[in-house]
Design an enzyme around this catalytic site. Structure first.
Site, PDB file in Angstrom:
ATOM      1  N   GLY A 100       1.137  -1.594  -0.095  1.00 61.53           N
ATOM      2  CA  GLY A 100      -0.091   0.162   0.169  1.00 61.53           C
ATOM      3  C   GLY A 100       1.047   1.127  -0.124  1.00 61.53           C
ATOM      4  N   ARG A 132       0.398  -4.503  -5.105  1.00 57.44           N
ATOM      5  CA  ARG A 132       0.410  -6.160  -4.044  1.00 57.44           C
ATOM      6  C   ARG A 132       0.876  -7.075  -4.969  1.00 57.44           C
ATOM      7  NH1 ARG A 132      -0.666  -4.114   0.744  1.00 57.44           N
ATOM      8  NH2 ARG A 132      -2.111  -2.545   1.195  1.00 57.44           N
ATOM      9  N   ASP A 162       5.589  -5.050   5.413  1.00 55.32           N
ATOM     10  CA  ASP A 162       5.643  -6.221   6.082  1.00 55.32           C
ATOM     11  C   ASP A 162       6.220  -7.595   4.888  1.00 55.32           C
ATOM     12  OD1 ASP A 162       3.207  -6.255   6.406  1.00 55.32           O
ATOM     13  OD2 ASP A 162       3.485  -7.916   8.178  1.00 55.32           O
ATOM     14  N   THR A 190       4.902   2.185   5.333  1.00 54.72           N
ATOM     15  CA  THR A 190       2.900   2.189   5.639  1.00 54.72           C
ATOM     16  C   THR A 190       2.448   3.302   6.996  1.00 54.72           C
ATOM     17  OG1 THR A 190       1.741   0.809   6.251  1.00 54.72           O
ATOM     18  CG2 THR A 190       3.651   0.321   7.190  1.00 54.72           C
ATOM     19  N   ASP A 244       0.353   2.243   8.568  1.00 53.02           N
ATOM     20  CA  ASP A 244      -0.317   1.186   9.305  1.00 53.02           C
ATOM     21  C   ASP A 244       0.697   1.204  11.108  1.00 53.02           C
ATOM     22  OD1 ASP A 244      -2.538   0.830   8.370  1.00 53.02           O
ATOM     23  OD2 ASP A 244      -1.107  -1.255   7.302  1.00 53.02           O
ATOM     24  N   ASP A 293       2.717  -0.963  11.729  1.00 51.18           N
ATOM     25  CA  ASP A 293       2.857  -2.558  12.357  1.00 51.18           C
ATOM     26  C   ASP A 293       4.161  -3.070  12.343  1.00 51.18           C
ATOM     27  OD1 ASP A 293       2.660  -1.960   9.704  1.00 51.18           O
ATOM     28  OD2 ASP A 293       0.607  -3.309   9.726  1.00 51.18           O
ATOM     29  N   ARG A 300      -5.201  -2.071   9.161  1.00 52.22           N
ATOM     30  CA  ARG A 300      -5.232  -3.461   9.517  1.00 52.22           C
ATOM     31  C   ARG A 300      -4.939  -3.998  10.740  1.00 52.22           C
ATOM     32  NH1 ARG A 300      -2.738  -6.003   4.954  1.00 52.22           N
ATOM     33  NH2 ARG A 300      -1.486  -4.106   4.216  1.00 52.22           N
TER      34      ARG A 300
HETATM   35  O1  F6P Z   1      -1.236  -1.099   4.734  1.00 47.41           O
HETATM   36  C1  F6P Z   1      -2.088  -0.067   4.063  1.00 47.41           C
HETATM   37  C2  F6P Z   1      -3.680  -0.572   4.451  1.00 47.41           C
HETATM   38  O2  F6P Z   1      -4.103   1.188   3.663  1.00 47.41           O
HETATM   39  C3  F6P Z   1      -4.397  -0.852   5.468  1.00 47.41           C
HETATM   40  O3  F6P Z   1      -4.510   0.473   6.669  1.00 47.41           O
HETATM   41  C4  F6P Z   1      -5.621  -1.536   4.430  1.00 47.41           C
HETATM   42  O4  F6P Z   1      -6.178  -2.811   6.021  1.00 47.41           O
HETATM   43  C5  F6P Z   1      -4.694  -1.537   3.781  1.00 47.41           C
HETATM   44  O5  F6P Z   1      -3.735  -0.725   2.951  1.00 47.41           O
HETATM   45  C6  F6P Z   1      -5.698  -1.989   2.741  1.00 47.41           C
HETATM   46  O6  F6P Z   1      -5.808  -2.323   1.225  1.00 47.41           O
HETATM   47  P1  F6P Z   1      -5.317  -1.374  -0.243  1.00 47.41           P
HETATM   48  O7  F6P Z   1      -5.373  -0.846  -0.429  1.00 47.41           O
HETATM   49  O8  F6P Z   1      -5.001  -2.928  -0.910  1.00 47.41           O
HETATM   50  O9  F6P Z   1      -7.429  -2.162  -0.063  1.00 47.41           O
END
Ligand code: F6P
Length: 319
Positions: A11, A72, A103, A125, A127, A129, A171
């Site tokens: 992300g 991703r 991660d 990120t 998050d 995390d 997340r």
């Molecule tokens: O890891 C960053 C994040 O924005 C999280 O907070 C969230 O759960 C996820 O990515 C959303 O992913 P995507 O943009 O693939 O929907």
């Protein structure tokens, strides 16, 4: 080493551009050639690689997102895919790589290092995390977005005597939610590290309403329950109008904060130095305002990111 590559993966996060810029400018400062890989590991596999000069990163420090693009790419778990990626890097004469991401991106960097290709990870990120760092790039900007949203919701909630459930990203990490709750003065906080009992929460809100509380904000970390359903249940139990707002990807966009830009710049420059010092398989972090580095395997497998309990408790004390 003579040539390095840089990519952003997973992300996107505000401040990633500042990190790329730092890698490019620090690399050039040390007489390295720098290559940008588009769309993360996916672009690495598809050989989407271009040379970057100092002007390639002009004016990017102020911009959210990542100008290299991100993706991703679960296919990278496949060793044949990774071998092709290394082949592409070698095709361009690239000796080492800086990976900016979360991660999953660290995992890719670890696997490439295991194939003999030195990588340094930078935590990017919203998050917060990732182990081995107090903050990740993008967290501070996303936090400010969430706090501004809570401020706005409070205005309209208090005008209408409503309760507001605001779902915040992260997340499975409650840092964004509990920090936003403290800064935004939210009355109730729900984070995965603590969990919650819906009946108990509704009872607390009910008691607040019975005592004359006119409005309230519930800060809810994503992936814990359905925010709309929770709002519906709160309304049914308290008789008070309740609305859910899912902040979603608004938290990922926008101009990066000064703090994110500065941290990203420090981390990017240090990552290049580490490669020059002969390191691979490390990840950069910021701990007690010092730039540090850890073994990337330790970060993924052994170091646990501490739950920011103090922030969570504070939000409960101050509500
Ligand atoms: O890891 C960053 C994040 O924005 C999280 O907070 C969230 O759960 C996820 O990515 C959303 O992913 P995507 O943009 O693939 O929907």
């Amino acid at each position: 080493i003579k040539r390095i590559g840089v990519l952003t993966s997973g992300g996107d996060a505000p401040g990633m551009n500042a990190a790329i810029r730092a890698v490019v400018r620090a690399g050039l400062h040390h007489n390295l050639e720098v290559f940008g890989i588009h769309s993360g590991y996916k672009g690495l596999y598809h050989n989407e690689i271009e040379s970057l000069d100092r002007y390639s990163v002009s004016d990017v420090i102020t911009r959210g997102g990542t100008f290299l693009g991100s993706a991703r790419f679960p296919e990278f778990k496949d060793e044949a895919v990774r071998l092709k990626a290394v082949e592409n890097l070698k095709l361009h004469g690239i000796d080492a790589l800086v990976v900016i991401g979360g991660d999953g991106s660290y995992m890719g960097a670890m696997k490439l290092t295991e194939l003999g290709f030195p990588c340094i990870g930078i935590p990017g990120t919203i998050d917060n995390d990732i182990a081995g760092t107090d903050f990740t790039i993008g967290f501070d900007t996303a936090l400010n977005v969430a706090v501004e949203a809570i401020d706005r919701l409070r205005d309209t909630c208090s005008s209408h005597n409503r309760i507001s459930v605001v779902e915040i990203m992260g997340r499975h990490c409650g840092d964004l939610t509990s920090s936003a709750a403290v800064a935004g003065g939210a009355e109730y906080v729900i984070v995965p590290e603590v969990g919650f009992d819906q009946d108990q929460l509704i009872q607390q809100i009910y008691e607040g309403v019975a005592k004359g509380k006119k409005h309230a904000i519930v800060a809810l970390c994503e992936n814990m329950c359905d925010a709309n359903r929770l709002a519906f249940d709160i309304q049914a139990a308290t008789g008070r109008d309740t609305r859910a707002t899912i902040l979603g990807h608004t938290q990922r966009g926008g101009t990066p904060s000064a703090q994110d830009r500065i941290m990203a710049s420090r981390m990017g420059a240090r990552a290049v130095e580490l490669l020059l010092e002969g390191y691979g398989g490390r990840c950069v972090g910021l701990q007690s305002n010092n730039i540090v580095h850890h073994d990337i395997i330790d970060c993924i497998k052994h170091l646990k990111r501490p739950f920011n309990e103090e922030m969570y408790q504070l939000s409960n004390v101050l509500f």
